[in-house]
Design a protein around this motif. Structure first.
Motif, PDB file in Angstrom:
ATOM      1  N   UNK A 203     -31.521  53.795  48.686  1.00 19.50           N
ATOM      2  CA  UNK A 203     -32.695  53.057  48.184  1.00 19.50           C
ATOM      3  C   UNK A 203     -32.294  51.725  47.556  1.00 19.50           C
ATOM      4  N   UNK A 204     -31.029  51.601  47.316  1.00 16.73           N
ATOM      5  CA  UNK A 204     -30.499  50.383  46.686  1.00 16.73           C
ATOM      6  C   UNK A 204     -29.806  49.548  47.773  1.00 16.73           C
ATOM      7  N   UNK A 205     -29.976  48.237  47.695  1.00 18.30           N
ATOM      8  CA  UNK A 205     -29.297  47.365  48.672  1.00 18.30           C
ATOM      9  C   UNK A 205     -27.971  46.889  48.089  1.00 18.30           C
ATOM     10  N   UNK A 220     -23.968  49.123  56.533  1.00 21.24           N
ATOM     11  CA  UNK A 220     -24.500  49.686  55.286  1.00 21.24           C
ATOM     12  C   UNK A 220     -24.455  48.693  54.122  1.00 21.24           C
ATOM     13  N   UNK A 221     -23.613  47.688  54.291  1.00 20.17           N
ATOM     14  CA  UNK A 221     -23.346  46.734  53.200  1.00 20.17           C
ATOM     15  C   UNK A 221     -23.700  45.334  53.676  1.00 20.17           C
ATOM     16  N   UNK A 222     -24.231  44.512  52.762  1.00 19.19           N
ATOM     17  CA  UNK A 222     -24.473  43.090  53.062  1.00 19.19           C
ATOM     18  C   UNK A 222     -23.268  42.264  52.601  1.00 19.19           C
ATOM     19  N   UNK A 223     -22.984  41.211  53.367  1.00 21.29           N
ATOM     20  CA  UNK A 223     -21.809  40.382  53.080  1.00 21.29           C
ATOM     21  C   UNK A 223     -22.255  38.922  52.931  1.00 21.29           C
ATOM     22  N   UNK A 224     -22.802  38.568  51.776  1.00 24.32           N
ATOM     23  CA  UNK A 224     -23.313  37.194  51.611  1.00 24.32           C
ATOM     24  C   UNK A 224     -22.182  36.171  51.597  1.00 24.32           C
TER      25      UNK A 224
END
Ligand SMILES: [Zn+2]
Ligand SMILES: [Zn+2]
Length: 232
Positions: A203-205, A220-224
């Motif tokens: 539920x958490x980004x 599963x993970x964002x890489x800004x």
């Protein structure tokens, strides 16, 4: 709310800036090069109203003197700013001014607020909860839950796997965290464990910052990247 990734790298990373995130007018961490990074993204120093410090390693704190001199040279000493961090912050700031031969008159308009671990405070429109993390032998290293407009953002730089990291994951909508390398070590989280938490708390980004120059990515993970903006 607007989240701007000012720096997404770790100390050894070649091109990306040291870890720093701007949440509206609140900046978290001001390590070497952060003031120039703000300029790169057209963010004026006078627009900052709060700076929150996680711990005193140079990639999180060492641009504080540069920030004070920049305020002075831009005639911004009448702008009020709150600098918030672990116990000992005032002593560290004054010590930093001393060793860099800067006068305490640069602190005009600056309010220093020291936070005790696990005690949530209301500072104007923000709720800020500092949470002690495990970062090798460095004490304290704080993570934060920042709450505004019914949204909760977790910031966990720097930490290895620990119970309090998981506690933050359970309680926030967005998690911006130390993912220094591929595997966890006693001071830093690796992408291996960070990804498992991202799967568990879906539920958490999750956003990986404090990254080295590794190429690995996953869904599963964002890489800004530096300068990326997230409107929430
Ligand atoms: Zn550190
Ligand atoms: Zn660091």
């Amino acid at each position: 709310m607007k989240i701007t990734f000012i720096g997404t790298g770790n100390m050894g990373c070649k091109l990306r800036g040291n870890p720093s995130v701007l949440i509206d007018d609140l900046l978290i961490d001001i390590g070497c090069g952060t003031v120039k990074q703000l300029g790169r993204f057209d963010i004026e120093t006078k627009s900052l109203k709060y700076i929150v410090i996680s711990h005193y390693h140079p990639d999180h704190f060492a641009d504080i003197g540069h920030f004070f001199v920049t305020r002075y040279s831009r005639n911004e000493l009448d702008n009020r700013i709150k600098i918030i961090g672990p116990i000992g912050l005032e002593e560290r700031i004054k010590g930093f001014l001393k060793i860099t031969e800067l006068g305490e008159e640069l602190l005009k308009g600056v309010e220093i607020i020291e936070l005790e671990e696990n005690i949530e405070v209301n500072i104007d429109k923000y709720k800020i909860k500092p949470i002690l993390l495990t970062h090798g032998r460095i004490k304290p290293s704080y993570g934060y839950i920042i709450e505004k407009d019914n949204k909760k953002i977790g910031y966990t730089c720097d930490t290895t796997v620990c119970e309090n990291f998981e506690e933050i994951c359970k309680n926030v909508d967005y998690l911006l965290g130390d993912v220094n390398g591929i595997t966890t070590n006693p001071a830093h989280m690796g992408l291996n464990d960070f990804t498992e938490y991202a799967k568990k708390y879906n539920n958490c980004k999750f956003y990986a910052i404090h990254r080295g120059d590794y190429e690995e990515r996953n869904e599963f993970v964002n890489f800004p990247e530096d300068g990326d903006v997230l409107n929430i």
